[in-house]
Scaffold this active site. Structure first.
Site, mmCIF file in Angstrom:
data_model
loop_
_atom_site.group_PDB
_atom_site.id
_atom_site.type_symbol
_atom_site.label_atom_id
_atom_site.label_comp_id
_atom_site.label_asym_id
_atom_site.label_seq_id
_atom_site.Cartn_x
_atom_site.Cartn_y
_atom_site.Cartn_z
ATOM 1 N N LYS A 52 1.532 -40.660 6.183
ATOM 2 C CA LYS A 52 1.842 -39.262 6.550
ATOM 3 C C LYS A 52 0.864 -38.316 5.865
ATOM 4 C CE LYS A 52 6.688 -40.315 7.465
ATOM 5 N NZ LYS A 52 8.087 -40.266 7.045
ATOM 6 N N GLN A 96 11.541 -38.843 1.828
ATOM 7 C CA GLN A 96 11.519 -40.151 2.489
ATOM 8 C C GLN A 96 12.809 -40.916 2.198
ATOM 9 O OE1 GLN A 96 9.168 -41.062 4.658
ATOM 10 N NE2 GLN A 96 9.904 -43.127 5.020
ATOM 11 N N ASP A 119 11.642 -32.980 9.243
ATOM 12 C CA ASP A 119 12.176 -34.274 9.680
ATOM 13 C C ASP A 119 13.309 -34.092 10.689
ATOM 14 O OD1 ASP A 119 11.194 -36.769 9.050
ATOM 15 O OD2 ASP A 119 11.992 -36.754 7.008
#
Ligand code: GUN
Length: 290
Positions: A52, A96, A119
Site C-alpha cells: 500500500k 491494518q 478503508d
C-alpha cells in the site's frame, strides 16, 4: 475464457491517479497523504501494508507508515488513532486488520474519523453505502466493482452469488451488487458456512464472487458454464520449490474452473492489486473533500 486481470486494470487506475496528482501539483494544491497503521510485524499484513505504501509512492501521494509493537495496549492504539484524526496533513488512514486478540477491532474502527476512513469500515461509511450516499466504499468490494466495470461485465439482472459474509468483503459486496447502480442491479444470493444446498446455488450463479477463505474450495462441478468468477481468497501455501518458500492460492481451483468460465480473476494478480487501487482512489477523494 478471459482473465479479469487486476494488474492491468489497477495499473490503468494508478496511471489516472498519477495524472491527477500531477495536475494538483501544477496548481500548487495539497498532495494526498495516506497513513497506514501496522500493529506487530508478522505474517501477510506486513506485505500488504508495504504494498500500500509503495503504491502511494508510485502515484505521487505522500504516505506514512506507523509501526506499533503487538504488545501495544488498546488505550495506546486508540490514542494513536486520535492523533491521526487530528493530524491536518493526513487525508486518510487505515489500521491494518487483524489486530492482536487483546484489542477490540470494532472499538478501533469506530474511533477512526469517518471523513478519514478510506478503508470504509466505519459504521457511518457502511451505513452511507447502504443508503447509496457518497462515502468511502470498502477497498476490496470497491476494487471488484471497478474490475467488473472496467472489463465491461454486464451485471444488471444477473444472478450474483456471493460466497462469504465477512464485514470487509462478503456483506458489503452483496449490498453493492444489489444496489440500483452500474455495476449493480444484480439479484444477489449470499451463501456461507451454514448454507445447506451450496452447490445447487453456486451452479445458478452468472457471477460468482468467492470470499470464504478456504484454499481451492470452489471446484469445476460447482460453477455454471460461462459464469464470471471473481476469486477474493489469498492463501500462502508452503512450497520448498519456490524461492520465497511459499506459493499463493485462491479460494477457487483455478486450473479446472477457468475453462468453464467466461471471465475469471487469477490469484495472485486479480482482486489483490484492485484493493490497493481502491484505497488510493478513496485517498484522493479524501484529499479532494478537504
Ligand atoms: N485486512 C485484510 N484486508 C484489509 C483491508 O482491506 N484493510 C485493512 N485495514 N485490513 C485488512
Amino acid at each position: 475464457m478471459q482473465l479479469l486481470d487486476g494488474k492491468i486494470t489497477s495499473d490503468q487506475i494508478k496511471e489516472e491517479l498519477k495524472n491527477k496528482v500531477e495536475a494538483i501539483k501544477a496548481k500548487g494544491g495539497k498532495i494526498p497523504h495516506l497513513a497506514a497503521v501496522l500493529v506487530g510485524d508478522s505474517g501477510a499484513a506486513v506485505t500488504y501494508v508495504n504494498a500500500k505504501v509503495k503504491a502511494c509512492e508510485l502515484v505521487g501521494f505522500k504516505s506514512t507508515l506507523v509501526k506499533l509493537p503487538d504488545t501495544i495496549s488498546e488505550a495506546d492504539l486508540l490514542s494513536k488513532v486520535a492523533e491521526l484524526n487530528a493530524d491536518k496533513d493526513i487525508d486518510g488512514y487505515i489500521v491494518q486488520l487483524p489486530l492482536p486478540k487483546h484489542i477490540d477491532e470494532h472499538k478501533v474502527t469506530e474511533a477512526i474519523s469517518p471523513d478519514k476512513d478510506v478503508d470504509g469500515f466505519h459504521p457511518t461509511s457502511l451505513g452511507r453505502m447502504v443508503l447509496n450516499l457518497p462515502t468511502y466504499l470498502p477497498a476490496t468490494p470497491y476494487g471488484i466493482m471497478q474490475l467488473l466495470e472496467r472489463n465491461g461485465i454486464e451485471t444488471a439482472g444477473k444472478h450474483c452469488v456471493v460466497m462469504g459474509r465477512s464485514h470487509i468483503v462478503g456483506s458489503p459486496m452483496s449490498i453493492l451488487m444489489a444496489r440500483n447502480t452500474n455495476p449493480g442491479n444484480a439479484t444477489v444470493t449470499i451463501v456461507h458456512s451454514r448454507t445447506k444446498n451450496l452447490k445447487e446455488l453456486t451452479l445458478q450463479a452468472d457471477i460468482l464472487i468467492v470470499a470464504i477463505g478456504k484454499p481451492e474450495f470452489v471446484t469445476a462441478d460447482m460453477v455454471k458454464e460461462g459464469a464470471v468468477v471473481v476469486d477474493v481468497g489469498i492463501h500462502r501455501i508452503d512450497d520448498a520449490s519456490k524461492k520465497s518458500g511459499f506459493r499463493l492460492l485462491g479460494d477457487v481451483k483455478f486450473d479446472e474452473v477457468a475453462p468453464k468460465t467466461s471471465y475469471i480473476s487469477p490469484v495472485p494478480g486479480g482482486v489483490g492489486p484492485m484493493t490497493i487501487a481502491s484505497l488510493l482512489m478513496n485517498t484522493l477523494q479524501a484529499a479532494a473533500l478537504k
